[in-house]
Design an enzyme around this catalytic site. Structure first.
Site, PDB file in Angstrom:
ATOM      1  N   HIS A  94      -4.172   0.505 -20.893  1.00  0.00           N
ATOM      2  CA  HIS A  94      -3.314   1.625 -19.981  1.00  0.00           C
ATOM      3  C   HIS A  94      -3.671   0.660 -18.516  1.00  0.00           C
ATOM      4  O   HIS A  94      -4.299   0.885 -18.052  1.00  0.00           O
ATOM      5  CB  HIS A  94      -3.518   3.614 -19.384  1.00  0.00           C
ATOM      6  CG  HIS A  94      -3.462   3.763 -21.387  1.00  0.00           C
ATOM      7  ND1 HIS A  94      -3.046   5.332 -20.877  1.00  0.00           N
ATOM      8  CD2 HIS A  94      -3.355   3.845 -22.465  1.00  0.00           C
ATOM      9  CE1 HIS A  94      -3.102   5.269 -23.225  1.00  0.00           C
ATOM     10  NE2 HIS A  94      -2.895   4.400 -23.212  1.00  0.00           N
ATOM     11  N   HIS A 111      -4.436   7.535 -15.071  1.00  0.00           N
ATOM     12  CA  HIS A 111      -4.080   6.238 -14.667  1.00  0.00           C
ATOM     13  C   HIS A 111      -2.688   5.954 -14.517  1.00  0.00           C
ATOM     14  O   HIS A 111      -1.566   6.682 -15.167  1.00  0.00           O
ATOM     15  CB  HIS A 111      -4.068   5.167 -16.687  1.00  0.00           C
ATOM     16  CG  HIS A 111      -5.325   5.735 -17.428  1.00  0.00           C
ATOM     17  ND1 HIS A 111      -5.658   5.499 -18.203  1.00  0.00           N
ATOM     18  CD2 HIS A 111      -6.287   5.369 -16.429  1.00  0.00           C
ATOM     19  CE1 HIS A 111      -6.906   5.659 -19.002  1.00  0.00           C
ATOM     20  NE2 HIS A 111      -7.396   5.576 -17.267  1.00  0.00           N
ATOM     21  N   ASP A 114       0.099   6.303 -17.205  1.00  0.00           N
ATOM     22  CA  ASP A 114       0.022   8.106 -17.794  1.00  0.00           C
ATOM     23  C   ASP A 114       1.135   8.713 -17.838  1.00  0.00           C
ATOM     24  O   ASP A 114       1.406   8.949 -17.076  1.00  0.00           O
ATOM     25  CB  ASP A 114      -1.093   8.609 -17.662  1.00  0.00           C
ATOM     26  CG  ASP A 114      -1.859   7.661 -18.268  1.00  0.00           C
ATOM     27  OD1 ASP A 114      -2.392   6.608 -18.649  1.00  0.00           O
ATOM     28  OD2 ASP A 114      -3.120   8.921 -17.600  1.00  0.00           O
TER      29      ASP A 114
HETATM   30 CU   LIG Z   1       0.050   3.218 -24.735  1.00  0.00          CU
HETATM   31 ZN   LIG Z   2      -4.401   6.566 -19.604  1.00  0.00          ZN
END
Ligand SMILES: [Cu+2]
Ligand SMILES: [Zn+2]
Ligand SMILES: *[C@@H]1O[C@H](CO)[C@@H](O)[C@H](O)[C@H]1NC(C)=O
Ligand SMILES: *[C@@H]1O[C@H](CO)[C@@H](O)[C@H](O)[C@H]1NC(C)=O
Length: 184
Positions: A94, A111, A114
């Site tokens: 990520h 993240h 995300d």
């Molecule tokens: Cu992913």
């Molecule tokens: Zn993530």
């Protein structure tokens, strides 16, 4: 005097910068290892650095939702690298430039990449528009040139109680991906 001039010109520049909607696009293709042939477009718009980024997803090819409700949402992320030379596997983890743990889009600790879970239709399409408070097309952590990945499984949003939950949400295999590029 010089200060005033610089201030006025920076205001003018930022006004001009905001007159053009900034747009990026990503053309999703199935991972070579995936049996679900997911493809379609993901479009990003953000007129100014201070605006929320808006993401529009139009995909097809997911397996239908099962009677028990499984296969109804999919982990959806920005991954670190715009490299699909070895399928979706070469996009890395990520996108996480700040070294945080994995989380939900609404969490403070998350993240940059995300985007949580996104729903599919029962017959296997994904047609959603959402905004994100963190990701941006501007600045040092711009997502342009990085990858969109949609997963087979559900993202546990960092609440799974195991180390991989805090790294990737245990969202399962990578169904499809693409590299985010500047759009006209
Ligand atoms: Cu992913
Ligand atoms: Zn993530
Ligand atoms: C998307 O996938 C469908 C089903 O596999 C296929 O028919 C279609 O040609 C694909 N479209 C593109 C643009 O790749
Ligand atoms: C996707 O959603 C938009 C907005 O709800 C709708 O206008 C459009 O017809 C939908 N497209 C598909 C392919 O379902």
């Amino acid at each position: 005097m010089l200060g005033t001039l610089l201030f006025v010109s920076s205001v003018v520049i930022s006004l001009v910068a905001c007159q053009y909607a900034t747009k990026a696009t990503c053309f999703m293709q199935p991972d070579p290892a995936s049996s679900q042939l997911v493809n379609g477009t993901v479009t990003f718009t953000q007129a100014c650095a201070t605006d929320l980024i808006s993401i529009t997803v139009q995909l097809q090819g997911f397996s239908p939702t099962l009677p028990d409700g499984s296969n109804s949402v999919h982990g959806f992320h920005i991954h670190a690298y715009g490299d699909i030379s070895e399928g979706c596997g070469s996009t890395g983890g990520h996108y996480n430039p700040l070294g945080e743990n994995h989380g939900a889009p609404e969490d403070t600790i998350r993240h940059v990449g995300d985007f949580g879970n996104q729903p599919q239709t029962a017959d296997g399409r994904m047609n959603v528009t959402f905004t994100d408070p963190v990701a941006s097309l501007f600045g040092p952590y711009s997502i342009i040139g990085r990858a969109v990945v949609v997963h087979a499984g559900v993202d546990d949003l960092g609440k799974g109680g195991n180390p991989s939950s805090l790294a990737n949400g245990n969202a399962g295999s990578r169904l499809a991906c693409c590299v985010i590029g500047v759009a006209p």
